[in-house]
Design an enzyme around this catalytic site. Structure first.
Site, PDB file in Angstrom:
ATOM      1  N   GLU A   1      -9.915  -5.339  -6.633  1.00  0.00           N
ATOM      2  CA  GLU A   1     -11.302  -4.914  -6.849  1.00  0.00           C
ATOM      3  C   GLU A   1     -11.448  -3.937  -8.011  1.00  0.00           C
ATOM      4  O   GLU A   1     -12.554  -3.666  -8.465  1.00  0.00           O
ATOM      5  CB  GLU A   1     -11.875  -4.302  -5.557  1.00  0.00           C
ATOM      6  CG  GLU A   1     -11.395  -2.910  -5.206  1.00  0.00           C
ATOM      7  CD  GLU A   1      -9.959  -2.821  -4.699  1.00  0.00           C
ATOM      8  OE1 GLU A   1      -9.508  -1.691  -4.451  1.00  0.00           O
ATOM      9  OE2 GLU A   1      -9.288  -3.870  -4.557  1.00  0.00           O
TER      10      GLU A   1
ATOM     11  N   CYS B   1      -3.916  -2.873  -0.247  1.00  0.00           N
ATOM     12  CA  CYS B   1      -3.272  -1.552  -0.203  1.00  0.00           C
ATOM     13  C   CYS B   1      -3.274  -1.020   1.240  1.00  0.00           C
ATOM     14  O   CYS B   1      -2.559  -1.545   2.077  1.00  0.00           O
ATOM     15  CB  CYS B   1      -3.944  -0.609  -1.198  1.00  0.00           C
ATOM     16  SG  CYS B   1      -2.973   0.875  -1.535  1.00  0.00           S
TER      17      CYS B   1
ATOM     18  N   HIS C   1      -4.740  -3.632  -5.926  1.00  0.00           N
ATOM     19  CA  HIS C   1      -6.196  -3.481  -5.801  1.00  0.00           C
ATOM     20  C   HIS C   1      -6.927  -4.467  -6.711  1.00  0.00           C
ATOM     21  O   HIS C   1      -7.270  -4.119  -7.840  1.00  0.00           O
ATOM     22  CB  HIS C   1      -6.615  -2.065  -6.217  1.00  0.00           C
ATOM     23  CG  HIS C   1      -6.227  -0.995  -5.264  1.00  0.00           C
ATOM     24  ND1 HIS C   1      -7.090  -0.491  -4.322  1.00  0.00           N
ATOM     25  CD2 HIS C   1      -5.074  -0.305  -5.117  1.00  0.00           C
ATOM     26  CE1 HIS C   1      -6.480   0.459  -3.626  1.00  0.00           C
ATOM     27  NE2 HIS C   1      -5.254   0.584  -4.087  1.00  0.00           N
TER      28      HIS C   1
END
Length: 197
Positions: free
Chosen positions: A181, A85, A179
């Site tokens: 994560e 991002c 993302h």
């Protein structure tokens, strides 16, 4: 031992640290994942992750903390770096919508558009196709930048949303609009961390 640094100035740092730790465990590799805030911590580093957040803030803090130039140099020397991002924005050669005071690492040969998907309300989750796995990946897009152009043949697409490229790889570098994560799925982190082994 592998030492992974997550640039911890602003953004979703703890999620990346946890994901990288889980990925190392899944790979059966002993290593540590650190919250990277100052240049001295780059000693002995094996890989760097630049998390999502606000690219203007991350740019300013990387300059202020003296991380911008040392990280750029390490990237040029072949150290694995992944940007997600806002981290993708930080890695990119060209950024549409950048403010004059913003400085970028300019390592990845792509042109990106900041906040191309609009405000927080335009955040969404959708399955992403990966070049290195048959199963779709849960892509979480939050005010994501958009990869609008690949600027050289060195850049290889590794993730797609439909037929649009949302993740790229260039030698030691990985840049993602989404993302990884923010999911329980560590395949992207594992793929990245293999570069450091």
């Amino acid at each position: 031992m592998v030492k992974v640094g997550v640039i911890g100035l602003q953004g979703d740092v703890s999620e990346h640290i946890e994901a990288a730790q889980r990925a190392l465990e899944n790979l059966g590799v002993s290593g540590e994942v650190i919250w990277l805030k100052k240049p001295e911590q780059l000693e002995g580093i094996s890989a760097i992750i630049i998390p999502g957040g606000e690219s203007t803030t991350i740019s300013r803090l990387m300059q202020k903390n003296g991380l911008l130039e040392p990280v750029r140099k390490l990237g040029e020397e072949g150290l694995p770096i992944m940007g997600t991002c806002a981290g993708l924005i930080m890695l990119s050669k060209e950024v549409i919508g950048a403010t004059p005071e913003q400085r970028f690492l300019e390592l990845l040969d792509v042109k990106v558009n900041r906040n191309a998907y609009g405000r927080q309300v335009d955040s969404f989750e959708a399955p992403v196709k990966l070049a290195f796995s048959d199963e779709p990946f849960p892509g979480v897009f939050i005010r994501a930048p958009r990869i609008v152009e690949l600027l050289s043949d060195k850049v290889k697409p590794i993730a797609w949303l439909g037929d649009r490229v949302v993740g790229v790889e260039q030698d030691n570098l990985i840049g993602l609009e989404f993302h990884p994560e923010l999911t329980e799925d560590t395949r992207v982190h594992e793929y990245f961390l293999r570069k450091a082994l």
